[in-house]
Design a protein around this motif. Structure first.
Motif, PDB file in Angstrom:
ATOM      1  N   ARG A  91       0.801  -1.223   0.000  1.00 25.58           N
ATOM      2  CA  ARG A  91       0.000   0.000   0.000  1.00 25.58           C
ATOM      3  C   ARG A  91       0.843   1.287   0.000  1.00 25.58           C
ATOM      4  NH1 ARG A  91      -4.874  -0.101   4.378  1.00 25.58           N
ATOM      5  NH2 ARG A  91      -3.328   0.416   5.927  1.00 25.58           N
ATOM      6  N   ARG A 148      -4.161  10.915   6.598  1.00 16.32           N
ATOM      7  CA  ARG A 148      -4.801   9.610   6.431  1.00 16.32           C
ATOM      8  C   ARG A 148      -5.840   9.426   7.514  1.00 16.32           C
ATOM      9  NH1 ARG A 148      -0.050   5.421   4.815  1.00 16.32           N
ATOM     10  NH2 ARG A 148       0.837   6.808   3.244  1.00 16.32           N
ATOM     11  N   VAL A 173      -8.453   4.988   4.482  1.00  8.39           N
ATOM     12  CA  VAL A 173      -7.889   3.631   4.414  1.00  8.39           C
ATOM     13  C   VAL A 173      -8.650   2.708   5.367  1.00  8.39           C
ATOM     14  CG1 VAL A 173      -5.566   4.397   3.779  1.00  8.39           C
ATOM     15  CG2 VAL A 173      -6.173   4.214   6.192  1.00  8.39           C
ATOM     16  N   TYR A 179      -7.779   1.918  -0.541  1.00  8.44           N
ATOM     17  CA  TYR A 179      -7.506   3.317  -0.189  1.00  8.44           C
ATOM     18  C   TYR A 179      -8.226   4.215  -1.179  1.00  8.44           C
ATOM     19  CZ  TYR A 179      -3.960   1.217  -3.171  1.00  8.44           C
ATOM     20  OH  TYR A 179      -3.343   0.456  -4.121  1.00  8.44           O
TER      21      TYR A 179
END
Ligand code: ASP
Length: 614
Positions: free
Chosen positions: A247, A275, A447, A498
């Motif tokens: 990722r 994130r 995510v 994601y």
């Protein structure tokens, strides 16, 4: 025919005295007695042309007097300093061209509207029916140019990063990826069909198995979904895939792309992207693509609500109390504090909220004001007394704020609150307009999505991203071992997916893929595909996974949405040269349309009965 030497956006002081030839469309025509002015337009701009009656060229004057808007002409003339003084609105505004020779290349019928006919521009049907006139408008030309630039920046970035541009087929195999497909009947194989790809997902994965390492394509995708204002059945993606990555590597390259894109398209420096886990996004914002430009965050106050005597709080909290946290059927109470809401939220607004959340299945919205005197007023105020100070602290309330409460099962309450939060933001008008001048943009990676969710209608498991998405590394073993009937374990498997979210809009989504055939088979099993149907639909993928598939992952950006951000429009049709209406019609070509019987016969199709046209 006169062949142009310059375009209509080109002439400046330096050209004064030169004889030039221009071609274009008559944008406007003004007769001032002994002077006639014409603004000539092409893709590059406008240039003022002049006929001077005193020149005594009667034939030319006669020709000029017959010109009408949108006629296509070419002319030869001499550039001079504009006699009436410069026009600062035009880049060519310092000069004008005195016409010596004129050729009418094509007379125009009376057009249904003129490119700068503002009164008719709100009539989108008319614009789409005569898209060639609509696209002549400088605004539309500039959108097309922005879109073109975006292609170039994209190709340059991914080329520099070692990606190969590879085309994948448009006539494809029907493979369920989520949306309904467009089918194309085969002439050579009676009764069989191709499908148009919803995305090149499996081809790009196969390209990784084929050793291509880094793939990109700007490609058309087709989804036959129910009409929605912001969707097009055919749309464009920037599609990407990378091998030997986890990722982090994919996210790193893509974040670099976002940074390059915003810098080159809008002169904007994208800060390192935050994130946020899916669960956090759902808890704080009630949506997996939160708009983080403003607060109005959602708080779960179930614990406090249980200590009040509010009947519907208590009833709700009794529901599914034995279910794990975040289980969709567990009752919860959530609240949003609205700063200054006591004054800013009108009675009309708050009265409308109950109906508003009703669309998402919630029973209603309770409202309380936190007054300047530090007490709750209106609605359920008196029931809040026992928890007053804790609620004030939990929500960070200040005098003059108001609080909106919704009590329902987790999934309904979360969805309703997420929508309500956005509605309040619209009501309070706190949303800055996105777009080149507007900003600021707020970027976010979301995510750790669940791998699977229950489909609301069929109650079957469906893949939240798509069935080729892998679980996060830490959970692959747990997933392989999991019993497919173990609801809570399956619901708790986290995917290596994601998304990139900008101002509450998903602009890209991707994942690390499954590269192990047994994990892929398990996903198919969970989704209710028998081993036979999995083989029938995906044998090529399952086989490819057996013959040396490297770990791989990728993402796709919605190109149309990106362009919308840079040109500052909310209408997806504005950024597509030949878009379809919400019902999938191309008003200019009149597609879809019936076809003659012999054409149907060729592809072995007979139409049984047509439903009456509504
Ligand atoms: N094929 C996916 C989609 O169209 C994107 C991806 O996973 O790369 O949403």
């Amino acid at each position: 025919m006169l062949i142009r030497t310059h375009n209509c956006g080109e002439l400046r002081d330096a050209h004064v005295g030169q004889t030039v030839i221009l071609g274009g469309w008559v944008n406007s025509y003004r007769d001032h007695g002994n002077l006639v002015f014409i603004d000539l337009r092409d893709r590059y701009g406008l240039t003022q042309l002049v006929f001077d009656k005193e020149d005594g060229n009667a034939a030319l004057m006669e020709q000029a007097s017959k010109l009408r808007n949108e006629d296509v002409i070419a002319l030869e003339g001499v550039v001079r300093v504009r006699k009436g003084g410069p026009n600062p609105k035009l880049v060519t505004g310092n000069v004008e061209v005195v016409i010596g020779r004129l050729e009418v290349l094509n007379k125009t019928d009376n057009p249904p509207f003129l490119p700068d006919d503002l009164s008719k521009l709100s009539n989108e049907e008319l614009r789409l029916t005569h898209r060639y006139i609509d696209l002549r408008r400088p605004r539309m030309q500039s959108i097309l140019a922005t879109r073109h630039k975006l292609y170039q920046v994209t190709r340059r970035y991914f080329d520099e990063s070692g990606f190969l541009e590879i085309e994948t087929p448009v006539l494809y195999k029907s493979t369920p990826e989520g949306a309904r497909e467009f089918l194309v009947p085969s002439r050579n194989a009676p009764g069989e069909f191709y499908a148009l790809p919803q995305s090149p997902q499996l081809f790009k994965q196969i390209l990784m198995v084929a050793g291509c390492d880094r793939y990109m394509q700007i490609c058309r995708c087709f989804r036959d979904e129910d009409p929605r204002a912001d969707r097009q059945a055919e749309f464009t993606q920037i599609d990407l895939e990378m091998s030997f990555v986890r990722r982090e590597q994919v996210m790193g390259v893509m974040e670099g792309f976002v940074r390059r894109l915003w810098k080159e398209m809008a002169g904007y420096d994208v800060p390192p992207m935050q994130r946020m886990g899916y669960r956090e996004a759902m808890e704080r914002f009630g949506i997996d693509r939160p708009d983080t430009r403003y607060g109005l965050e959602i708080k779960d106050i179930s614990g406090l609500a249980a200590r009040t005597e509010v009947g519907f709080f208590k009833e709700t909290l009794a529901k599914g109390a034995d279910r794990p946290a975040f289980a969709s059927t567990r009752g919860v109470v959530k609240a949003i504090a609205v700063p200054g809401g006591a004054d800013k939220l009108t009675r009309k607004m708050t009265d409308g909220y109950t109906k508003f959340v009703g669309q998402f299945g919630a029973g209603g919205v309770a409202v309380a004001k936190y007054s300047a005197a530090g007490v709750f007023e209106t609605g359920i105020a008196k029931f809040l007394e026992p928890i007053r100070s804790e609620l004030v602290e939990a929500l960070g309330l200040r005098p003059g704020d108001s609080v909106l409460f919704v009590a329902d099962t987790y999934s309904i309450c979360t969805k309703a609150m997420g929508e309500l939060r956005q509605q309040v933001a619209r009501d309070l008008n706190i949303l800055p307009k996105p777009g080149a001048e507007g900003g600021p943009w707020n970027f976010l990676w979301v995510v750790d999505f669940p791998m699977f969710e229950r489909d609301k209608e069929t109650n079957r498991w469906v893949a939240m991203h798509h069935p080729f998405t892998a679980p996060i590394d830490e959970q692959i073993d747990a997933f392989v071992r999991a019993d497919v009937s173990d609801e809570d374990t399956i619901a708790g498997i986290v995917s290596a997916g994601y998304d990139i979210v900008v101002n509450g809009q998903e602009i890209a989504g991707g994942s690390i893929r499954i590269h192990d055939q047994s994990v892929q088979s398990k996903v198919f099993q969970l989704l209710g595909l028998t081993p036979e149907s999995a083989r029938e639909k995906f044998s090529f993928l399952l086989e490819a996974l057996r013959f040396g598939a490297p770990p791989h992952g990728g993402i796709a950006f919605g190109l149309d949405r990106l362009v919308m951000n840079f040109v500052g429009t909310d209408n997806i049709r504005d950024v597509i040269a030949f878009p379809k209406t919400q019902t999938g019609a191309d008003l200019m070509t009149r597609a879809p349309s019936p076809v003659p019987d012999d054409q149907l016969r060729d592809v072995h199709i007979s139409i049984r009965a047509l439903p009456a046209k509504s």
